[in-house]
Write an enzyme that holds these catalytic residues in place. Structure first.
Site, short mmCIF file in Angstrom:
data_model
loop_
_atom_site.label_atom_id
_atom_site.label_comp_id
_atom_site.label_asym_id
_atom_site.label_seq_id
_atom_site.Cartn_x
_atom_site.Cartn_y
_atom_site.Cartn_z
N LYS A 267 -57.05 -34.45 46.65
CA LYS A 267 -56.01 -34.43 45.64
C LYS A 267 -54.77 -33.67 46.09
O LYS A 267 -53.67 -33.99 45.67
CB LYS A 267 -56.54 -33.85 44.33
N LYS B 79 -64.12 -50.21 43.64
CA LYS B 79 -64.54 -49.77 42.32
C LYS B 79 -63.54 -50.20 41.26
O LYS B 79 -62.33 -50.20 41.52
CB LYS B 79 -64.60 -48.23 42.34
N LYS C 251 -58.27 -48.01 37.21
CA LYS C 251 -56.97 -48.22 36.59
C LYS C 251 -55.85 -48.07 37.61
O LYS C 251 -54.84 -48.76 37.56
CB LYS C 251 -56.78 -47.18 35.49
#
Ligand code: TRP
Length: 334
Positions: free
Chosen positions: A111, A196, A199
């Site tokens: 991240k 996967k 969104k």
């Protein structure tokens, strides 16, 4: 025997798709039958990456309504920032956490690369994220945490913190939480069955749990079945994903009969897609109706979840009081 305690939490995002639902939230609904459950919508966590304040608040309420619409009990639900003791315990835990261990967390490394990509800003919150997560879990003295493999490292850190705390204060105060593995279906993107459902990949890559019937059906119909890279005699990723969806939606009769067709080489993709579309559209219609009802009583729903958060907060406050006592901080009687 007293029921064991389960804690889980999820970051509020706008939509809920079938990957989230079959992979995690449906399991929450099941766990409620057997355990004392605490389910948090963790808005403090959602601040660790660049975000919009207005959107955060909207997403938090939307996500609460989505969770209620699919069957999470309001009494088990709380909003993290309505239990500020999470942040207080996080601070205390910071002092029982190895800085080096935090810098080695896989999720932090991933991240911080994403975050740093925009303007080079990486918040200290992002580094501290797993300590807040440990506070989420230990504040309710949870026995089990239903998590995916990607969270195993954070759970290990949680146990390390609990252990260090117990050692330092000379009391086995915290139970060491264990992960609760449940085989949950891994749902792939209909547009790219090798990835996967997500969104962030874009509109074609996820099917909204609250989608309109036409849209849900259309998305199933246009799902990729053959990617051209499937070895002879093996089921393609796209077809496997459709079967997985059918099973996840518990349409077992259709599943068994279509699997029979597949095995005898007589499977028609249109039939499989029709069955999946029926199953998902059926679920979506039901969920959408429930959500509409909740949205019609938004004020009551908000008050209900504020009240359950307040109730849940009491347990958190007990823990923090004990912890302050144990680690030499000053308590007021309350
Ligand atoms: N880190 C989790 C995730 O990214 C979300 C989370 C926050 C969580 N606190 C938690 C999960 C406590 C389980 C327990 O999915």
């Amino acid at each position: 025997m007293e029921k064991k305690t389960v804690l889980s939490a999820i970051q509020p995002t706008g939509d809920m798709h079938y990957g989230n639902y079959f992979g995690a939230v449906k399991n929450w609904v099941e766990l409620q039958k057997k355990y004392t459950c605490f389910f948090g919508v963790v808005d403090y966590h959602a601040m660790t990456m660049p975000y919009s304040p207005k959107k955060l608040r909207e997403n938090t309420w939307d996500f609460i309504i989505n969770l209620l619409a699919v069957g999470v009990e309001p009494n088990n639900l709380f909003i993290q920032s309505l239990v500020p003791e999470h942040a207080e315990l996080c601070w205390i835990f910071n002092c029982f956490t190895s800085y080096g261990q935090l810098t080695r967390m896989t999720q932090f490394k991933d991240k911080s690369q994403q975050a740093g990509g925009e303007d080079g800003f990486i918040s200290a919150g992002l580094l501290d994220y797993p300590v807040l997560q440990a506070a989420d879990i230990l504040i309710y003295r949870a026995d089990y945490v239903p998590v995916g493999k990607d969270q195993e490292q954070h759970l290990e850190l949680t146990r390390n913190i609990a252990q260090r705390f117990n050692n330092q204060v000379g009391k086995e105060y915290f139970v060491l939480p264990e992960s609760l593995y449940t085989e949950t279906p891994k749902i792939a993107s209909p547009a790219d069955p090798n990835r996967k459902m997500s969104k962030s990949l874009g509109e074609k890559h996820y099917i909204n749990v609250f989608g309109e019937e036409n849209r849900v059906r259309k998305q199933v119909k246009s799902a990729v079945t053959d990617t051209g890279d499937t070895p002879e005699g093996e089921m393609s990723a796209g077809v496997a994903n459709l079967f997985e969806l059918l099973k996840a939606a518990e349409s077992m009769q259709a599943y068994n009969s279509l699997m029979g067709d597949y095995e005898s080489g007589a499977l028609k993709y249109v039939d499989l897609k029709e069955a999946v579309a029926d199953a998902l559209a059926g679920l979506s219609n039901q969920f959408r109706e429930k959500r509409q009802e909740l949205n019609g009583n938004k004020k009551e729903v908000k008050n209900m979840v504020k009240a359950s958060s307040e109730q849940i907060r009491k347990r958190a406050q007990e823990t923090v009081r004990d912890v302050k006592e144990l680690c030499g901080l000053i308590n007021v009687k309350y």
